[in-house]
Write a protein that holds these residues in place. Structure first.
Motif, mmCIF file in Angstrom:
data_model
loop_
_atom_site.group_PDB
_atom_site.id
_atom_site.type_symbol
_atom_site.label_atom_id
_atom_site.label_comp_id
_atom_site.label_asym_id
_atom_site.label_seq_id
_atom_site.Cartn_x
_atom_site.Cartn_y
_atom_site.Cartn_z
ATOM 1 N N PRO A 252 0.843 -1.206 0.000
ATOM 2 C CA PRO A 252 0.000 0.000 0.000
ATOM 3 C C PRO A 252 0.871 1.246 0.000
ATOM 4 O O PRO A 252 2.073 1.175 0.274
ATOM 5 N N GLN A 253 0.265 2.398 -0.290
ATOM 6 C CA GLN A 253 1.015 3.653 -0.312
ATOM 7 C C GLN A 253 1.159 4.220 1.097
ATOM 8 O O GLN A 253 0.305 4.002 1.963
ATOM 9 N N ALA A 254 2.231 4.965 1.307
ATOM 10 C CA ALA A 254 2.472 5.614 2.600
ATOM 11 C C ALA A 254 1.832 6.999 2.606
ATOM 12 O O ALA A 254 1.587 7.589 1.550
ATOM 13 N N ASP A 255 1.564 7.521 3.802
ATOM 14 C CA ASP A 255 0.947 8.848 3.910
ATOM 15 C C ASP A 255 1.938 9.915 4.369
ATOM 16 O O ASP A 255 1.560 11.026 4.704
ATOM 17 N N LYS A 256 3.239 9.549 4.406
ATOM 18 C CA LYS A 256 4.262 10.552 4.746
ATOM 19 C C LYS A 256 5.570 10.198 4.059
ATOM 20 O O LYS A 256 5.784 9.068 3.603
ATOM 21 N N LYS A 257 6.454 11.192 3.973
ATOM 22 C CA LYS A 257 7.752 10.992 3.335
ATOM 23 C C LYS A 257 8.763 10.476 4.355
ATOM 24 O O LYS A 257 8.805 10.958 5.491
ATOM 25 N N PHE A 258 9.591 9.515 3.927
ATOM 26 C CA PHE A 258 10.615 9.006 4.837
ATOM 27 C C PHE A 258 11.810 8.469 4.058
ATOM 28 O O PHE A 258 11.714 8.102 2.878
ATOM 29 N N ILE A 259 12.950 8.435 4.722
ATOM 30 C CA ILE A 259 14.192 7.870 4.204
ATOM 31 C C ILE A 259 14.532 6.661 5.060
ATOM 32 O O ILE A 259 14.371 6.697 6.283
ATOM 33 N N VAL A 260 14.975 5.585 4.428
ATOM 34 C CA VAL A 260 15.297 4.356 5.155
ATOM 35 C C VAL A 260 16.815 4.167 5.221
ATOM 36 O O VAL A 260 17.508 4.266 4.209
ATOM 37 N N LEU A 261 17.308 3.882 6.417
ATOM 38 C CA LEU A 261 18.711 3.534 6.630
ATOM 39 C C LEU A 261 18.758 2.102 7.142
ATOM 40 O O LEU A 261 18.284 1.813 8.244
ATOM 41 N N ALA A 262 19.303 1.198 6.338
ATOM 42 C CA ALA A 262 19.383 -0.216 6.724
ATOM 43 C C ALA A 262 20.843 -0.650 6.717
ATOM 44 O O ALA A 262 21.396 -1.004 5.669
ATOM 45 N N PHE A 263 21.466 -0.595 7.886
ATOM 46 C CA PHE A 263 22.890 -0.917 7.995
ATOM 47 C C PHE A 263 23.101 -2.046 9.004
ATOM 48 O O PHE A 263 22.703 -1.930 10.161
ATOM 49 N N ASP A 264 23.743 -3.128 8.539
ATOM 50 C CA ASP A 264 24.072 -4.251 9.407
ATOM 51 C C ASP A 264 25.561 -4.578 9.389
ATOM 52 O O ASP A 264 26.100 -5.089 10.362
ATOM 53 N N LYS A 265 26.215 -4.314 8.281
ATOM 54 C CA LYS A 265 27.629 -4.652 8.154
ATOM 55 C C LYS A 265 28.499 -3.659 8.928
ATOM 56 O O LYS A 265 29.557 -4.007 9.442
ATOM 57 N N ALA A 266 28.046 -2.421 9.004
ATOM 58 C CA ALA A 266 28.772 -1.389 9.736
ATOM 59 C C ALA A 266 28.195 -1.255 11.140
ATOM 60 O O ALA A 266 27.012 -1.476 11.359
ATOM 61 N N SER A 267 29.027 -0.911 12.096
ATOM 62 C CA SER A 267 28.559 -0.775 13.468
ATOM 63 C C SER A 267 27.736 0.497 13.645
ATOM 64 O O SER A 267 27.007 0.637 14.618
ATOM 65 N N LYS A 268 27.849 1.429 12.692
ATOM 66 C CA LYS A 268 27.017 2.631 12.721
ATOM 67 C C LYS A 268 26.902 3.208 11.313
ATOM 68 O O LYS A 268 27.698 2.887 10.428
ATOM 69 N N VAL A 269 25.915 4.056 11.109
ATOM 70 C CA VAL A 269 25.696 4.663 9.800
ATOM 71 C C VAL A 269 26.847 5.614 9.482
ATOM 72 O O VAL A 269 27.229 6.441 10.325
ATOM 73 N N PRO A 270 27.435 5.536 8.286
ATOM 74 C CA PRO A 270 28.529 6.440 7.916
ATOM 75 C C PRO A 270 28.124 7.907 8.062
ATOM 76 O O PRO A 270 26.994 8.281 7.733
ATOM 77 N N SER A 271 29.060 8.722 8.526
ATOM 78 C CA SER A 271 28.758 10.130 8.818
ATOM 79 C C SER A 271 28.344 10.901 7.568
ATOM 80 O O SER A 271 27.477 11.781 7.629
ATOM 81 N N HIS A 272 28.927 10.584 6.401
ATOM 82 C CA HIS A 272 28.585 11.333 5.196
ATOM 83 C C HIS A 272 27.156 11.041 4.746
ATOM 84 O O HIS A 272 26.525 11.870 4.082
ATOM 85 N N VAL A 273 26.638 9.872 5.120
ATOM 86 C CA VAL A 273 25.242 9.560 4.808
ATOM 87 C C VAL A 273 24.329 10.441 5.651
ATOM 88 O O VAL A 273 23.347 11.014 5.160
ATOM 89 N N LEU A 274 24.666 10.581 6.923
ATOM 90 C CA LEU A 274 23.874 11.432 7.813
ATOM 91 C C LEU A 274 23.940 12.891 7.372
ATOM 92 O O LEU A 274 22.946 13.621 7.456
ATOM 93 N N ASP A 275 25.117 13.307 6.879
ATOM 94 C CA ASP A 275 25.262 14.687 6.397
ATOM 95 C C ASP A 275 24.337 14.939 5.209
ATOM 96 O O ASP A 275 23.709 16.001 5.117
#
Length: 360
Positions: free
Chosen positions: A188-211
């Motif tokens: 189904p369609q969503a009713d709001k905008k969102f970005i998905v971050l799916a990281f398992d290989k890295a212990s945390k999301v890379p900083s440049h992605v967050l930037d």
């Protein structure tokens, strides 16, 4: 009516479900009236891992002694494959990242049993975690023994190495089964905008992605998720420190070996998504503004739905994107929809021809 058996691996990774459900669609599109059964190899994965990663094996490997797994490791296991009447199944389909020393030895007893029953095997959208000489030699040896009816690869390197095996009747350089996932399920369609971050290989999301995300519209929600939903149960079980200690040590050792790198703080993020239902993940990937991940099939499924996706993981498995004519620009994977549609149709045609030539 033609009947097939889908050989599922194990539900410890959402990506496996994406591959296997995509494979279902490919098979059914090739033969719409086909009767499809399923079986799992989870118990074989479990017991093989017990032997392969036991404390004694780990210590010996650390000391430089390569301990081989006892060939009788599966002697007390039984699969539905052992019980199925050979006349009720025309052929079996084994899809995904299987051409390596991780999956193939675990599934070998089941594949061997199928062979002994005279049930042909089709390896669909097949590839490997790596293509080192050791791995290629091992896989080639197994494929020569199993004599699969067909090998449909998902990348050109797998095709180059294994297409020369004379024991395989049909060989085709195809695409990953995950690219069929949008034909399996339309969320189904969503009713709001969102970005998905799916990281398992890295212990945390890379900083440049967050930037990058900070530079986007502030109304966009950022959702953190994982393709290993069952790992986090260990963080929620009430137990004393002595019960937690072995788990903590095991996780540390696995992480050191690049087998497990989950974000220990995931459950403390502001907007966290975890599910044991693959359709929930497909809802995210089909509706997201962007998907950023180090999981190959988070990106594959996103692209199948037409969502912009970035992959942050250096692995031979990225070769599968080349087979759909994708370009990679600073981690952004770009797929031409027309090319992808054409590749899917070509694979379906090849698969249909095999089935019609041998089982109708």
């Amino acid at each position: 009516m033609v009947s097939a058996l889908l050989l599922k691996t194990w539900m410890i990774n959402i990506g496996n479900e994406i591959i296997e459900n995509g494979a279902k669609v490919a098979i059914k599109q090739a033969v719409p009236d086909l009767k499809l059964f399923e079986t799992s190899g989870y118990s074989y994965h479990l017991v093989y891992s017990k032997f392969r990663y036991s404390l004694s094996s780990s210590l010996l490997n650390k000391l430089g002694f390569q301990r081989e797994v006892d060939e009788r490791w599966y002697r007390n296991l039984i699969s539905s494959v052992y019980l199925i009447h050979n006349e009720s199944i025309d052929f079996a389909v084994f899809p995904g990242c299987i051409l390596d020393k991780f999956t193939l030895p675990r599934y070998y007893p089941i594949l061997l049993k199928l062979m002994s029953k005279g049930i042909p095997i089709i390896l669909l959208g097949a590839g490997g975690h790596d293509y080192t000489k050791t791995t290629v030699d091992y896989v080639s040896k197994i494929l020569k023994k199993l004599k699969p009816l067909a090998l449909i690869t998902r990348d050109s390197v797998a095709y180059e190495y294994y297409s020369q095996i004379s024991e395989i009747k049909y060989v085709y350089n195809g695409i990953d089964c995950g690219f069929f996932i949008n034909d399996w399920y339309q969320p189904p369609q969503a009713d709001k905008k969102f970005i998905v971050l799916a990281f398992d290989k890295a212990s945390k999301v890379p900083s440049h992605v967050l930037d990058r995300i900070r530079s986007i519209d502030s109304d966009v929600t950022v959702i953190f998720t994982t393709h290993r939903p069952f790992n986090y149960i260990y963080y929620t079980i009430p137990a004393d420190v002595f019960a937690r200690l072995p788990i903590a040590i095991s996780r540390f050792l696995l992480a050191r070996r690049e087998l497990l790198k989950s974000d220990r703080n995931l459950l403390n993020k502001e907007t966290v998504f975890i599910s044991d239902n693959v359709k929930d993940y497909l809802f995210l990937y089909s509706n997201a503004v962007e998907v950023h991940s180090d999981r190959v099939h988070a990106v594959v499924s996103s692209l199948a739905y037409g969502t912009k996706a970035w992959l942050y993981y250096n692995t031979p498995r990225v070769l599968l994107f080349e087979n759909v004519g994708a370009t990679i620009n600073e981690n952004l994977i770009i797929v031409n929809k027309k090319v992808l549609t054409k590749k899917k149709k070509e694979l379906i045609t090849f698969l249909r021809d095999i089935i019609e030539d041998n089982f109708k």
